[in-house]
Design a protein around this motif. Sequence first.
Motif, PDB file in Angstrom:
ATOM      1  N   THR A 108       0.831  -1.207   0.000  1.00 15.11           N
ATOM      2  CA  THR A 108       0.000   0.000   0.000  1.00 15.11           C
ATOM      3  C   THR A 108       0.861   1.250   0.000  1.00 15.11           C
ATOM      4  O   THR A 108       0.624   2.186  -0.777  1.00 15.11           O
ATOM      5  CB  THR A 108      -0.932   0.004   1.218  1.00 15.11           C
ATOM      6  N   SER A 109       1.864   1.275   0.855  1.00 12.90           N
ATOM      7  CA  SER A 109       2.736   2.445   0.937  1.00 12.90           C
ATOM      8  C   SER A 109       3.482   2.682  -0.370  1.00 12.90           C
ATOM      9  O   SER A 109       3.472   3.787  -0.925  1.00 12.90           O
ATOM     10  CB  SER A 109       3.720   2.271   2.088  1.00 12.90           C
ATOM     11  N   ALA A 110       4.129   1.630  -0.868  1.00 12.92           N
ATOM     12  CA  ALA A 110       4.914   1.775  -2.101  1.00 12.92           C
ATOM     13  C   ALA A 110       4.018   2.049  -3.298  1.00 12.92           C
ATOM     14  O   ALA A 110       4.330   2.903  -4.147  1.00 12.92           O
ATOM     15  CB  ALA A 110       5.747   0.519  -2.333  1.00 12.92           C
ATOM     16  N   ALA A 128      -1.826   9.831   3.134  1.00 15.92           N
ATOM     17  CA  ALA A 128      -2.012   8.390   3.281  1.00 15.92           C
ATOM     18  C   ALA A 128      -1.094   7.833   4.357  1.00 15.92           C
ATOM     19  O   ALA A 128      -1.513   7.022   5.200  1.00 15.92           O
ATOM     20  CB  ALA A 128      -1.760   7.689   1.947  1.00 15.92           C
ATOM     21  N   LEU A 129       0.171   8.255   4.348  1.00 13.10           N
ATOM     22  CA  LEU A 129       1.113   7.789   5.368  1.00 13.10           C
ATOM     23  C   LEU A 129       0.672   8.228   6.760  1.00 13.10           C
ATOM     24  O   LEU A 129       0.762   7.463   7.729  1.00 13.10           O
ATOM     25  CB  LEU A 129       2.513   8.309   5.066  1.00 13.10           C
ATOM     26  N   LEU A 130       0.195   9.457   6.874  1.00 17.84           N
ATOM     27  CA  LEU A 130      -0.300   9.943   8.158  1.00 17.84           C
ATOM     28  C   LEU A 130      -1.536   9.161   8.604  1.00 17.84           C
ATOM     29  O   LEU A 130      -1.699   8.855   9.788  1.00 17.84           O
ATOM     30  CB  LEU A 130      -0.629  11.433   8.071  1.00 17.84           C
ATOM     31  N   GLY A 131      -2.394   8.834   7.643  1.00 18.12           N
ATOM     32  CA  GLY A 131      -3.573   8.033   7.968  1.00 18.12           C
ATOM     33  C   GLY A 131      -3.190   6.655   8.480  1.00 18.12           C
ATOM     34  O   GLY A 131      -3.790   6.140   9.430  1.00 18.12           O
ATOM     35  N   GLY A 132      -2.175   6.047   7.841  1.00 16.25           N
ATOM     36  CA  GLY A 132      -1.706   4.752   8.314  1.00 16.25           C
ATOM     37  C   GLY A 132      -1.141   4.833   9.714  1.00 16.25           C
ATOM     38  O   GLY A 132      -1.406   3.968  10.564  1.00 16.25           O
ATOM     39  N   LEU A 161      -4.877  -0.222   6.024  1.00 13.71           N
ATOM     40  CA  LEU A 161      -6.220   0.343   5.877  1.00 13.71           C
ATOM     41  C   LEU A 161      -6.209   1.850   6.088  1.00 13.71           C
ATOM     42  O   LEU A 161      -6.905   2.589   5.380  1.00 13.71           O
ATOM     43  CB  LEU A 161      -7.174  -0.316   6.875  1.00 13.71           C
ATOM     44  N   GLY A 162      -5.410   2.304   7.046  1.00 17.76           N
ATOM     45  CA  GLY A 162      -5.308   3.743   7.277  1.00 17.76           C
ATOM     46  C   GLY A 162      -4.728   4.473   6.080  1.00 17.76           C
ATOM     47  O   GLY A 162      -5.158   5.589   5.744  1.00 17.76           O
ATOM     48  N   MET A 163      -3.743   3.864   5.415  1.00 15.16           N
ATOM     49  CA  MET A 163      -3.166   4.491   4.225  1.00 15.16           C
ATOM     50  C   MET A 163      -4.168   4.530   3.078  1.00 15.16           C
ATOM     51  O   MET A 163      -4.278   5.533   2.363  1.00 15.16           O
ATOM     52  CB  MET A 163      -1.897   3.740   3.806  1.00 15.16           C
ATOM     53  N   MET A 209     -12.984  -4.627  10.015  1.00 12.67           N
ATOM     54  CA  MET A 209     -12.039  -3.568   9.655  1.00 12.67           C
ATOM     55  C   MET A 209     -11.934  -3.449   8.136  1.00 12.67           C
ATOM     56  O   MET A 209     -11.951  -2.341   7.577  1.00 12.67           O
ATOM     57  CB  MET A 209     -10.654  -3.868  10.235  1.00 12.67           C
ATOM     58  N   LEU A 210     -11.837  -4.594   7.477  1.00 11.13           N
ATOM     59  CA  LEU A 210     -11.683  -4.607   6.019  1.00 11.13           C
ATOM     60  C   LEU A 210     -12.942  -4.118   5.319  1.00 11.13           C
ATOM     61  O   LEU A 210     -12.869  -3.336   4.360  1.00 11.13           O
ATOM     62  CB  LEU A 210     -11.329  -6.024   5.557  1.00 11.13           C
ATOM     63  N   LEU A 211     -14.091  -4.546   5.790  1.00 13.59           N
ATOM     64  CA  LEU A 211     -15.350  -4.085   5.189  1.00 13.59           C
ATOM     65  C   LEU A 211     -15.536  -2.586   5.392  1.00 13.59           C
ATOM     66  O   LEU A 211     -15.986  -1.876   4.479  1.00 13.59           O
ATOM     67  CB  LEU A 211     -16.529  -4.842   5.804  1.00 13.59           C
ATOM     68  N   GLY A 212     -15.215  -2.111   6.583  1.00  5.45           N
ATOM     69  CA  GLY A 212     -15.331  -0.682   6.837  1.00  5.45           C
ATOM     70  C   GLY A 212     -14.417   0.122   5.939  1.00  5.45           C
ATOM     71  O   GLY A 212     -14.813   1.164   5.396  1.00  5.45           O
ATOM     72  N   ALA A 213     -13.178  -0.361   5.763  1.00  2.16           N
ATOM     73  CA  ALA A 213     -12.235   0.342   4.894  1.00  2.16           C
ATOM     74  C   ALA A 213     -12.704   0.325   3.447  1.00  2.16           C
ATOM     75  O   ALA A 213     -12.587   1.332   2.726  1.00  2.16           O
ATOM     76  CB  ALA A 213     -10.856  -0.290   5.008  1.00  2.16           C
ATOM     77  N   LEU A 214     -13.227  -0.811   3.007  1.00  2.00           N
ATOM     78  CA  LEU A 214     -13.758  -0.883   1.641  1.00  2.00           C
ATOM     79  C   LEU A 214     -14.887   0.117   1.455  1.00  2.00           C
ATOM     80  O   LEU A 214     -14.938   0.840   0.447  1.00  2.00           O
ATOM     81  CB  LEU A 214     -14.249  -2.302   1.351  1.00  2.00           C
TER      82      LEU A 214
END
Length: 223
Positions: A108-110, A128-132, A161-163, A209-214
Amino acid sequence: MHVYLTTAAAVWGLVTGGFALPRAAYRLSVEPDLPWRDARGWLGRGPGGVPLAVVCAVACAAVALRVGARPELGVWLLLVPAGALMARVDLAVLRLPDVLTLPAGAVTSAGLGVCALLPGHGGSWPRALLGGAALFTLYFLLHLINPAGMGFGDVKLAPALGMALGWYGWGAVLAGTLAGFALGAMAGLTLLALRRADRKTAIPFGPFMLLGALGGVLLAAGW
């Protein structure tokens, strides 16, 4: 354009979910501290292939329809099958293996870092990095407060997920995170009402967590 892109994404999800993930899910679905199950390789058919194929196809198609031909779509189409695999393993044995969560964060980061260099992208890599980092901090604190209720696998999943959510904005981070907690609470209350669980029953939180992020990504991609 959207029709072809969505169809291609659905086919990608169908193939990965039905033929690439089931054997990996079977091998990884073991209790902590036990070796992975023996099988011939990591890719291939296995138990539960049809549900994985359907979930991946629907999720990939939804993401493609919402995001369109932006560069970050490639990252999401890698993360969706990985997320489905993690959810499958967590539901089976209440664990999120490092072999899945840590690469998900790195990819995700890269991947988003590369997308930020391309024209037409729809987000911000620094945010995105701050969110992660923010989501990792939140889940780490929850783990310290209640280790039995928040596993460390969830903590390791949080940065990816945060990113993904932070790419689109802090509103997406908030919406996706709250959605995950809301879905988890609803599932827990439902199981309690049906007497399928009690207050001490462990419930896998990774799938929520995954469903919420989606949901957060689908919502924010059109902002």
